[in-house]
Write a protein that holds these residues in place. Structure first.
Motif, PDB file in Angstrom:
ATOM      1  N   ASN A 169       0.847  -1.194   0.000  1.00 49.60           N
ATOM      2  CA  ASN A 169       0.000   0.000   0.000  1.00 49.60           C
ATOM      3  C   ASN A 169       0.880   1.241   0.000  1.00 49.60           C
ATOM      4  OD1 ASN A 169      -2.592  -1.113   0.045  1.00 49.60           O
ATOM      5  ND2 ASN A 169      -2.459  -1.495   2.241  1.00 49.60           N
ATOM      6  N   PRO A 170       1.529   1.507  -1.094  1.00 49.50           N
ATOM      7  CA  PRO A 170       2.488   2.606  -1.091  1.00 49.50           C
ATOM      8  C   PRO A 170       1.855   3.934  -0.700  1.00 49.50           C
ATOM      9  CG  PRO A 170       2.071   1.820  -3.331  1.00 49.50           C
ATOM     10  CD  PRO A 170       1.413   0.871  -2.398  1.00 49.50           C
ATOM     11  N   GLY A 171       0.573   4.091  -0.990  1.00 52.64           N
ATOM     12  CA  GLY A 171      -0.048   5.365  -0.692  1.00 52.64           C
ATOM     13  C   GLY A 171      -0.482   5.503   0.757  1.00 52.64           C
ATOM     14  N   THR A 172      -0.917   4.413   1.334  1.00 50.26           N
ATOM     15  CA  THR A 172      -1.564   4.518   2.639  1.00 50.26           C
ATOM     16  C   THR A 172      -0.748   3.928   3.774  1.00 50.26           C
ATOM     17  OG1 THR A 172      -2.711   2.458   2.186  1.00 50.26           O
ATOM     18  CG2 THR A 172      -3.870   4.484   1.629  1.00 50.26           C
ATOM     19  N   GLY A 173       0.454   3.502   3.498  1.00 50.54           N
ATOM     20  CA  GLY A 173       1.277   2.998   4.583  1.00 50.54           C
ATOM     21  C   GLY A 173       1.462   1.500   4.524  1.00 50.54           C
ATOM     22  N   ALA A 174       2.234   1.014   5.483  1.00 52.64           N
ATOM     23  CA  ALA A 174       2.568  -0.408   5.527  1.00 52.64           C
ATOM     24  C   ALA A 174       2.123  -0.995   6.852  1.00 52.64           C
ATOM     25  CB  ALA A 174       4.077  -0.584   5.363  1.00 52.64           C
TER      26      ALA A 174
ATOM     27  N   ALA B 277      12.217   4.870  17.162  1.00 50.90           N
ATOM     28  CA  ALA B 277      13.498   5.555  16.959  1.00 50.90           C
ATOM     29  C   ALA B 277      13.725   5.886  15.482  1.00 50.90           C
ATOM     30  CB  ALA B 277      14.634   4.683  17.489  1.00 50.90           C
ATOM     31  N   ALA B 278      13.211   5.027  14.603  1.00 43.99           N
ATOM     32  CA  ALA B 278      13.432   5.210  13.164  1.00 43.99           C
ATOM     33  C   ALA B 278      12.417   6.169  12.538  1.00 43.99           C
ATOM     34  CB  ALA B 278      13.371   3.851  12.452  1.00 43.99           C
ATOM     35  N   LYS B 279      11.407   6.501  13.302  1.00 41.78           N
ATOM     36  CA  LYS B 279      10.268   7.260  12.764  1.00 41.78           C
ATOM     37  C   LYS B 279      10.685   8.593  12.131  1.00 41.78           C
ATOM     38  CE  LYS B 279       5.487   8.157  13.965  1.00 41.78           C
ATOM     39  NZ  LYS B 279       4.509   8.403  15.015  1.00 41.78           N
ATOM     40  N   THR B 280      11.681   9.235  12.731  1.00 46.82           N
ATOM     41  CA  THR B 280      12.188  10.509  12.209  1.00 46.82           C
ATOM     42  C   THR B 280      12.566  10.411  10.743  1.00 46.82           C
ATOM     43  OG1 THR B 280      13.188  10.790  14.390  1.00 46.82           O
ATOM     44  CG2 THR B 280      13.885  12.333  12.667  1.00 46.82           C
ATOM     45  N   TYR B 281      13.007   9.220  10.341  1.00 42.55           N
ATOM     46  CA  TYR B 281      13.579   9.063   9.003  1.00 42.55           C
ATOM     47  C   TYR B 281      12.630   8.394   8.012  1.00 42.55           C
ATOM     48  CZ  TYR B 281      17.620   9.786  12.016  1.00 42.55           C
ATOM     49  OH  TYR B 281      18.493  10.293  12.959  1.00 42.55           O
ATOM     50  N   ILE B 282      11.435   8.032   8.480  1.00 41.35           N
ATOM     51  CA  ILE B 282      10.497   7.320   7.594  1.00 41.35           C
ATOM     52  C   ILE B 282       9.189   8.106   7.512  1.00 41.35           C
ATOM     53  CG2 ILE B 282       9.239   5.170   7.174  1.00 41.35           C
ATOM     54  CD1 ILE B 282      11.368   3.708   8.835  1.00 41.35           C
ATOM     55  N   LYS B 283       8.849   8.542   6.291  1.00 38.52           N
ATOM     56  CA  LYS B 283       7.608   9.310   6.103  1.00 38.52           C
ATOM     57  C   LYS B 283       6.388   8.393   6.043  1.00 38.52           C
ATOM     58  CE  LYS B 283       8.896  13.565   3.666  1.00 38.52           C
ATOM     59  NZ  LYS B 283       9.104  14.116   2.320  1.00 38.52           N
ATOM     60  N   THR B 284       6.564   7.255   5.403  1.00 39.88           N
ATOM     61  CA  THR B 284       5.459   6.308   5.253  1.00 39.88           C
ATOM     62  C   THR B 284       4.962   5.860   6.615  1.00 39.88           C
ATOM     63  OG1 THR B 284       6.521   5.531   3.229  1.00 39.88           O
ATOM     64  CG2 THR B 284       4.759   4.160   4.139  1.00 39.88           C
ATOM     65  N   SER B 285       3.684   5.839   6.778  1.00 44.42           N
ATOM     66  CA  SER B 285       3.110   5.394   8.046  1.00 44.42           C
ATOM     67  C   SER B 285       3.193   3.864   8.149  1.00 44.42           C
ATOM     68  CB  SER B 285       1.649   5.869   8.117  1.00 44.42           C
ATOM     69  OG  SER B 285       0.908   5.009   8.951  1.00 44.42           O
ATOM     70  N   ILE B 286       3.732   3.383   9.269  1.00 39.82           N
ATOM     71  CA  ILE B 286       3.844   1.935   9.491  1.00 39.82           C
ATOM     72  C   ILE B 286       2.940   1.546  10.653  1.00 39.82           C
ATOM     73  CG2 ILE B 286       5.390   0.046  10.147  1.00 39.82           C
ATOM     74  CD1 ILE B 286       7.671   1.538   8.817  1.00 39.82           C
TER      75      ILE B 286
END
Lengths: 238, 262
Positions: free
Chosen positions: A54-59, A224-233
């Motif tokens: 789901n590239p648009g809505t997150g993983a 911790a990685a959230k700063t560097y990842i735009k995609t919502s997980i």
């Protein structure tokens, strides 16, 4: 409950067919049994699209071996993107020897990333959008500090994820990768603080008094990685 | 198993016999040449009681795995203890600090594993770091390069040894996690020692790197693979092999470590 069992049986059949389609798909066969068992047990996520592209809505990371592998895939995507950017940058302040190390590490992270994508096939999460705006790629210190963060985090992530894997084949793969991440971590730390005991390759900030490296759960690592990842997980792992 | 026994008493006799056989072959072909007198088979090897433990191709129980790890940690701990206290061996102060840090970790691993095993812990073997005369004494002043080469071989072997046992711990989550936490520390050590020796921190193909004696080829055997789970790894064969470290079986590791057990 009958629906759940029926759905999981269908899933098992699908995976079994995929598994029979070639040696390369034995990976899915191993994981398939795990997924089916998990679903029959009635835990979260019994629909067939619980781990989807789901590239648009997150993983979404499911609470099973697929989720752990996708978690690793996400971290490898992050690392591969970082080193790709480092190697493509000019005026980094890194020496030629240091840039050779960065290029080696980039190639390793791409190898890891592409392995997980190929192994997960249709179960793979999509490509993550990364955000390195907090890193100044014209400053050696910032590049190495970020690299250290990623590598130490990667080591702690694999160390913490081992216990979540049900399949010994996946555990072995994670083991094959984590020691390479640890080699990276030690090397980057050695570039920052050469031949240093307390804060260097295996400093007291990462190895405790029992001689143990860090092990972190996915929820801690992803925060911790959230700063560097735009995609919502969406994380269903511990 | 008790403190009067060492690891070789507790594992499969077939493995022990192979280790002895290989060790004698290596010693016969050692650096000392034809004049080398083969060491007699030590008493610890001769005591081949029928083992209660499984064969290599069946899962080892957790106690056997931990005693296997403890034996390797005993070896590393003594190796570094002797090096950092040896007179005139490590001239560079920073490198001495590095090996003091590594020793601290190995000593902590010994304590951790002994604590986990309690009365089931194997005894510490007697080590011979010349492997029966195959190598110069690595603790003698002037033999620093031999020490470094052995250090690299021990650390890279340690990484492969722990990796090879992860699957045997899959049902014991706490022990598995601790073993993984030791495993990555060994990999950090390996990378640092390799860098001190002027090498990359990672293993390319099955290349031991310059200065590693030919007897150590077993340490790197099988590292050259470029596919995982039947998936061909992207990139050059060098990068594909570097990106994944490979395991060794208990038998393979004991064939290496056994060379240094007197």
């Amino acid at each position: 409950m009958a629906d759940i069992i029926k759905a999981s049986q269908q899933k098992l059949d699908v995976l079994d067919n995929v598994a029979r389609s070639g040696d390369r798909r034995t990976f899915l066969k191993w994981a398939g049994a795990t997924v089916a068992l998990f679903t029959v047990a009635g835990a979260a996520g019994c629909s067939d699209d619980d781990t989807t592209t789901n590239p648009g809505t997150g993983a979404t990371l499911t609470n099973d071996d697929f989720g752990v592998l996708n978690y690793a895939y996400a971290l490898e995507q992050l690392e591969a993107a970082f080193y790709t950017k480092v190697v493509a940058s000019t005026g980094t302040g890194l020496s030629a020897d240091e840039m050779k190390i960065m290029t080696d590490i980039r190639d390793h992270e791409i190898a890891h990333r592409d392995f997980f994508k190929a192994a997960l096939t249709t179960k793979a999460i999509g490509s993550l959008e990364v955000d390195f705006s907090s890193i100044d790629f014209t400053k050696r210190d910032q590049i190495l500090a970020a690299a250290k963060t990623f590598e130490d985090l990667g080591v702690s992530a694999y160390n913490g994820a081992g216990k979540l894997l049900q399949d010994a084949n996946f555990l072995l793969i994670a083991g094959k990768i984590v020691s390479v991440e640890a080699r990276h971590a030690a090397t980057i730390r050695d570039l920052i603080n050469p031949k240093n005991a307390g804060i260097g390759f295996a400093g007291d900030d990462v190895v405790d008094a029992m001689g143990l490296d860090m092990a972190k759960n996915p929820s801690v690592v992803l925060a911790a990685a959230k700063t560097y990842i735009k995609t919502s997980i969406t994380n269903n792992l511990p | 198993m008790n403190m009067n026994e060492n690891l070789f008493d507790a594992i499969d006799p077939e493995i022990t016999e192979k280790v002895i056989s290989r060790r004698n072959v290596l010693r016969g072909a050692g650096l000392m040449g034809a004049g080398l007198v083969l060491a007699s088979v030590p008493a610890t090897f001769a005591l081949l009681s029928n083992s209660a433990f499984g064969k290599q191709n069946t899962p080892q129980d957790v106690t056997t795995v931990l005693n296997f790890a403890l034996t390797l940690e005993y070896l590393e701990e003594e190796f570094y203890q002797r090096a950092i206290t040896a007179s005139g061996l490590i001239a560079d102060a920073a490198e001495k600090a590095v090996f003091t840090q590594i020793h601290k970790h190995e000593a902590a691993h010994v304590a951790f594993l002994k604590g986990a095993l309690g009365s089931a812990a194997v005894a510490k073997p007697t080590f011979d770091f010349t492997a029966g005369g195959a190598f110069p004494d690595p603790f003698t002043a002037g033999n620093y390069q031999t020490f470094l080469a052995l250090s690299q071989a021990f650390e890279d072997t340690g990484v492969r040894a722990y990796k090879g046992q992860a699957g045997n711990l899959i049902s014991d989550k706490a022990t598995l996690t601790a073993a993984l936490q030791i495993h990555s520390v060994e990999a950090r050590h390996a990378a640092e020692v390799r860098r001190i020796r002027g090498l990359k921190g990672w293993i390319t193909g099955s290349d031991p790197g310059a200065g590693i004696p030919p007897q150590a080829a077993a340490v790197y055997a099988g590292e050259q693979v470029t596919s995982q789970l039947n998936i061909q790894i992207a990139g050059s064969s060098a990068a594909a092999s570097e990106a994944f470290d490979e395991p060794l079986t208990m038998e393979q590791v004991l064939a290496i470590a056994g060379l240094f057990i007197a």
